[in-house]
Scaffold this motif. Structure first.
Motif, PDB file in Angstrom:
ATOM      1  N   ASP A 153       0.488  -0.982  -0.361  1.00  0.00           N
ATOM      2  CA  ASP A 153      -0.060   0.133   0.061  1.00  0.00           C
ATOM      3  C   ASP A 153       1.063   1.212  -0.260  1.00  0.00           C
ATOM      4  OD1 ASP A 153      -1.980   1.956  -0.391  1.00  0.00           O
ATOM      5  OD2 ASP A 153      -2.287   1.662   2.150  1.00  0.00           O
ATOM      6  N   GLY A 154       1.673   1.428  -0.857  1.00  0.00           N
ATOM      7  CA  GLY A 154       2.468   3.126  -1.214  1.00  0.00           C
ATOM      8  C   GLY A 154       3.750   2.749  -0.760  1.00  0.00           C
ATOM      9  N   ILE A 155       4.640   3.522  -1.123  1.00  0.00           N
ATOM     10  CA  ILE A 155       5.653   3.741  -0.645  1.00  0.00           C
ATOM     11  C   ILE A 155       6.503   5.555  -0.670  1.00  0.00           C
ATOM     12  CG2 ILE A 155       8.151   3.995  -1.266  1.00  0.00           C
ATOM     13  CD1 ILE A 155       7.425   1.753  -3.205  1.00  0.00           C
ATOM     14  N   PRO A 156       6.202   5.928   1.057  1.00  0.00           N
ATOM     15  CA  PRO A 156       6.798   7.188   1.365  1.00  0.00           C
ATOM     16  C   PRO A 156       7.481   8.032   0.443  1.00  0.00           C
ATOM     17  CG  PRO A 156       6.752   5.592   3.155  1.00  0.00           C
ATOM     18  CD  PRO A 156       6.527   4.737   1.879  1.00  0.00           C
ATOM     19  N   GLY A 157       7.290   8.390  -0.021  1.00  0.00           N
ATOM     20  CA  GLY A 157       7.781   9.449  -1.337  1.00  0.00           C
ATOM     21  C   GLY A 157       7.108   9.448  -2.840  1.00  0.00           C
ATOM     22  N   GLN A 158       6.948   8.838  -2.699  1.00  0.00           N
ATOM     23  CA  GLN A 158       6.289   8.050  -4.251  1.00  0.00           C
ATOM     24  C   GLN A 158       4.784   8.064  -4.385  1.00  0.00           C
ATOM     25  OE1 GLN A 158       8.349   7.146  -6.743  1.00  0.00           O
ATOM     26  NE2 GLN A 158      10.258   7.135  -5.407  1.00  0.00           N
ATOM     27  N   PRO A 164       0.371  10.333   7.785  1.00  0.00           N
ATOM     28  CA  PRO A 164       0.349   9.072   8.181  1.00  0.00           C
ATOM     29  C   PRO A 164      -0.057   7.337   7.663  1.00  0.00           C
ATOM     30  CG  PRO A 164      -0.791  10.531   9.525  1.00  0.00           C
ATOM     31  CD  PRO A 164      -0.247  10.467   8.883  1.00  0.00           C
ATOM     32  N   ASN A 165      -0.209   6.614   8.366  1.00  0.00           N
ATOM     33  CA  ASN A 165      -1.306   5.943   7.758  1.00  0.00           C
ATOM     34  C   ASN A 165      -1.155   4.624   8.846  1.00  0.00           C
ATOM     35  OD1 ASN A 165      -2.918   4.439   5.716  1.00  0.00           O
ATOM     36  ND2 ASN A 165      -1.293   3.657   4.930  1.00  0.00           N
ATOM     37  N   HIS A 166      -1.908   3.871   9.011  1.00  0.00           N
ATOM     38  CA  HIS A 166      -2.132   3.070  10.114  1.00  0.00           C
ATOM     39  C   HIS A 166      -3.040   1.805   9.336  1.00  0.00           C
ATOM     40  CE1 HIS A 166      -5.535   6.163  11.069  1.00  0.00           C
ATOM     41  NE2 HIS A 166      -5.926   4.770  11.801  1.00  0.00           N
ATOM     42  N   THR A 167      -3.203   0.657  10.502  1.00  0.00           N
ATOM     43  CA  THR A 167      -3.993  -0.419   9.668  1.00  0.00           C
ATOM     44  C   THR A 167      -5.233  -0.240  10.910  1.00  0.00           C
ATOM     45  OG1 THR A 167      -2.408  -1.806   9.936  1.00  0.00           O
ATOM     46  CG2 THR A 167      -4.565  -3.096  10.088  1.00  0.00           C
ATOM     47  N   GLN A 168      -6.477  -0.176   9.935  1.00  0.00           N
ATOM     48  CA  GLN A 168      -7.959  -0.055  11.105  1.00  0.00           C
ATOM     49  C   GLN A 168      -8.192  -0.682  11.753  1.00  0.00           C
ATOM     50  OE1 GLN A 168     -10.008   3.507   8.766  1.00  0.00           O
ATOM     51  NE2 GLN A 168      -9.542   1.786   7.347  1.00  0.00           N
ATOM     52  N   PRO A 169      -9.259  -1.457  13.037  1.00  0.00           N
ATOM     53  CA  PRO A 169      -9.747  -2.320  13.235  1.00  0.00           C
ATOM     54  C   PRO A 169     -10.234  -2.756  12.576  1.00  0.00           C
ATOM     55  CG  PRO A 169     -10.140  -0.597  14.076  1.00  0.00           C
ATOM     56  CD  PRO A 169     -10.057   0.433  13.403  1.00  0.00           C
ATOM     57  N   ASN A 170     -10.858  -2.417  11.231  1.00  0.00           N
ATOM     58  CA  ASN A 170     -11.326  -3.918  10.342  1.00  0.00           C
ATOM     59  C   ASN A 170      -9.968  -4.015   8.978  1.00  0.00           C
ATOM     60  OD1 ASN A 170     -10.947  -1.564   8.541  1.00  0.00           O
ATOM     61  ND2 ASN A 170     -12.536  -1.654   7.997  1.00  0.00           N
ATOM     62  N   GLY A 171      -9.133  -3.844   9.926  1.00  0.00           N
ATOM     63  CA  GLY A 171      -7.727  -4.334   8.873  1.00  0.00           C
ATOM     64  C   GLY A 171      -6.898  -4.029   7.878  1.00  0.00           C
ATOM     65  N   ALA A 221      -0.780  -4.523   4.572  1.00  0.00           N
ATOM     66  CA  ALA A 221      -2.103  -4.467   3.804  1.00  0.00           C
ATOM     67  C   ALA A 221      -2.070  -5.973   3.506  1.00  0.00           C
ATOM     68  CB  ALA A 221      -2.133  -2.945   2.873  1.00  0.00           C
ATOM     69  N   LEU A 222      -1.745  -6.696   2.936  1.00  0.00           N
ATOM     70  CA  LEU A 222      -1.192  -7.742   1.617  1.00  0.00           C
ATOM     71  C   LEU A 222      -2.567  -8.414   2.420  1.00  0.00           C
ATOM     72  CD1 LEU A 222      -0.277  -9.777   0.190  1.00  0.00           C
ATOM     73  CD2 LEU A 222       1.445 -10.593   1.110  1.00  0.00           C
ATOM     74  N   LYS A 223      -2.889  -8.921   3.429  1.00  0.00           N
ATOM     75  CA  LYS A 223      -3.827  -9.317   3.967  1.00  0.00           C
ATOM     76  C   LYS A 223      -5.378  -9.322   3.438  1.00  0.00           C
ATOM     77  CE  LYS A 223      -5.605 -11.603   8.381  1.00  0.00           C
ATOM     78  NZ  LYS A 223      -5.701 -11.633   9.882  1.00  0.00           N
ATOM     79  N   GLN A 224      -5.579  -8.111   3.223  1.00  0.00           N
ATOM     80  CA  GLN A 224      -6.828  -7.511   3.277  1.00  0.00           C
ATOM     81  C   GLN A 224      -7.077  -7.864   1.351  1.00  0.00           C
ATOM     82  OE1 GLN A 224      -9.564  -6.306   3.931  1.00  0.00           O
ATOM     83  NE2 GLN A 224      -8.085  -6.691   6.648  1.00  0.00           N
ATOM     84  N   VAL A 225      -5.679  -7.542   0.362  1.00  0.00           N
ATOM     85  CA  VAL A 225      -6.354  -8.181  -0.897  1.00  0.00           C
ATOM     86  C   VAL A 225      -5.778  -9.708  -1.180  1.00  0.00           C
ATOM     87  CG1 VAL A 225      -4.485  -7.993  -2.656  1.00  0.00           C
ATOM     88  CG2 VAL A 225      -4.695  -6.219  -1.512  1.00  0.00           C
ATOM     89  N   LEU A 226      -5.767 -10.625  -0.081  1.00  0.00           N
ATOM     90  CA  LEU A 226      -5.602 -12.124  -0.509  1.00  0.00           C
ATOM     91  C   LEU A 226      -7.340 -12.445   0.247  1.00  0.00           C
ATOM     92  CD1 LEU A 226      -1.724 -13.100   1.111  1.00  0.00           C
ATOM     93  CD2 LEU A 226      -3.062 -12.877  -1.301  1.00  0.00           C
ATOM     94  N   GLY A 227      -7.490 -11.716   1.564  1.00  0.00           N
ATOM     95  CA  GLY A 227      -9.132 -12.798   2.061  1.00  0.00           C
ATOM     96  C   GLY A 227      -8.824 -13.675   2.312  1.00  0.00           C
ATOM     97  N   ASN A 228      -9.467 -14.809   2.052  1.00  0.00           N
ATOM     98  CA  ASN A 228      -9.958 -16.000   1.601  1.00  0.00           C
ATOM     99  C   ASN A 228     -10.033 -16.390   0.895  1.00  0.00           C
ATOM    100  OD1 ASN A 228     -12.137 -15.142   0.545  1.00  0.00           O
ATOM    101  ND2 ASN A 228     -13.935 -15.919   2.048  1.00  0.00           N
TER     102      ASN A 228
END
Length: 267
Positions: A153-158, A164-171, A221-228
């Motif tokens: 989910d992105g590269i700082p500076g690019q 800032p960024n963070h993982t929300q409770p929903n993942g 953030a990979l987990k959200q893309v892969l899901g189940n």
């Protein structure tokens, strides 16, 4: 490493290896090169009786050159993947290069399944290859995937306004880079029911929750893309010594985790 199953690559190279030989690819990141993944490969050779057999070098035009010797009955052959253009940030382009590598291995060595260990931007090549091609029965199938310091989910500076960024409770990450939104839109295409995933990231900068280059929220953030869509998924957070972005691939604790995931002690 509970809950993670053995993945193999079935290979039957012409005049070389035998049927059911596990094959693992190692792919460097942005500005990486032939030596970037050597520490991880050396660990596999020393601890797991693996052997580097082939180097797949990809020219800027996508042409693949395979060099090396693949002896008969090699138990755990390793393939080093090198992109000569190591500066592009075009995810679709590098995923097409990975496809070319896999097709070349398939054509020359009858590779039908593979494992892969990727660092940094190399993970974008893996993810977008799978988004585009995992459902294609004519291409090699991914069995085990180790992501190290992935910039999902992105590269700082690019990407503007990522901090800032963070993982929300929903993942999900609070901020989403354009390529990440594209990946989420394409995730219905994933066909990875037999794939086990280990996602490794370093929390080197504990205040920013970053490995010094990539925010942990981006790596996680990979987990959200892969899901189940995958057989199993596990994330490992490393702190302390050698957990900075480039150092993770040199960290012996990371190497041990990778080796144990790919080749459990009972195998």
């Amino acid at each position: 490493m509970t809950g993670i199953l053995v993945g193999t690559i079935v290979a039957r190279p012409v005049h070389a290896a035998t049927v059911n030989t596990p094959v693992t690819l190692y792919l460097h990141g942005h500005h990486g090169g032939p030596n970037s993944m050597m520490a991880l490969m050396a660990s596999a050779e020393a601890a797991e009786h693996a052997h580097t057999v082939v180097t797949a070098t990809v020219a800027p035009n996508g042409a693949v050159r395979l060099t090396g010797d693949w002896p008969v009955n090699t138990r755990r052959p390793l393939v080093k993947v090198v992109f000569e253009n190591n500066q592009t940030l075009n995810y679709d382009l590098i995923s097409s290069w990975l496809r070319n590598v896999l097709v070349a291995l398939q054509q020359k060595y009858q590779v039908h399944q593979f494992n892969i260990v990727a660092h940094s931007l190399g993970n974008a090549a893996v993810l977008f290859y799978e988004l585009h091609h995992s459902a294609d029965p004519h291409l090699p199938r991914l069995d085990k995937y180790v992501a190290i310091a992935g910039n999902f989910d992105g590269i700082p500076g690019q990407h503007r306004d990522q901090h800032p960024n963070h993982t929300q409770p929903n993942g999900k990450p609070a901020w989403q880079a354009p390529p990440y939104r594209q990946a989420l839109a394409l995730r219905h295409r994933l066909s990875l029911a037999h794939t086990d995933v280990l996602n490794i990231y370093g929390d080197w900068d504990r205040q920013q929750h970053s490995d010094g280059k990539i925010l942990n929220a981006s790596s996680r953030a990979l987990k959200q893309v892969l899901g189940n869509k995958v057989h199993s998924y596990r994330a490992m957070r490393f702190v302390g010594w050698q957990t900075q972005h480039s150092q993770l691939r040199l960290n012996p604790r990371v190497a041990m985790a990778v080796d144990q995931f790919l080749w459990p002690t009972h195998s």
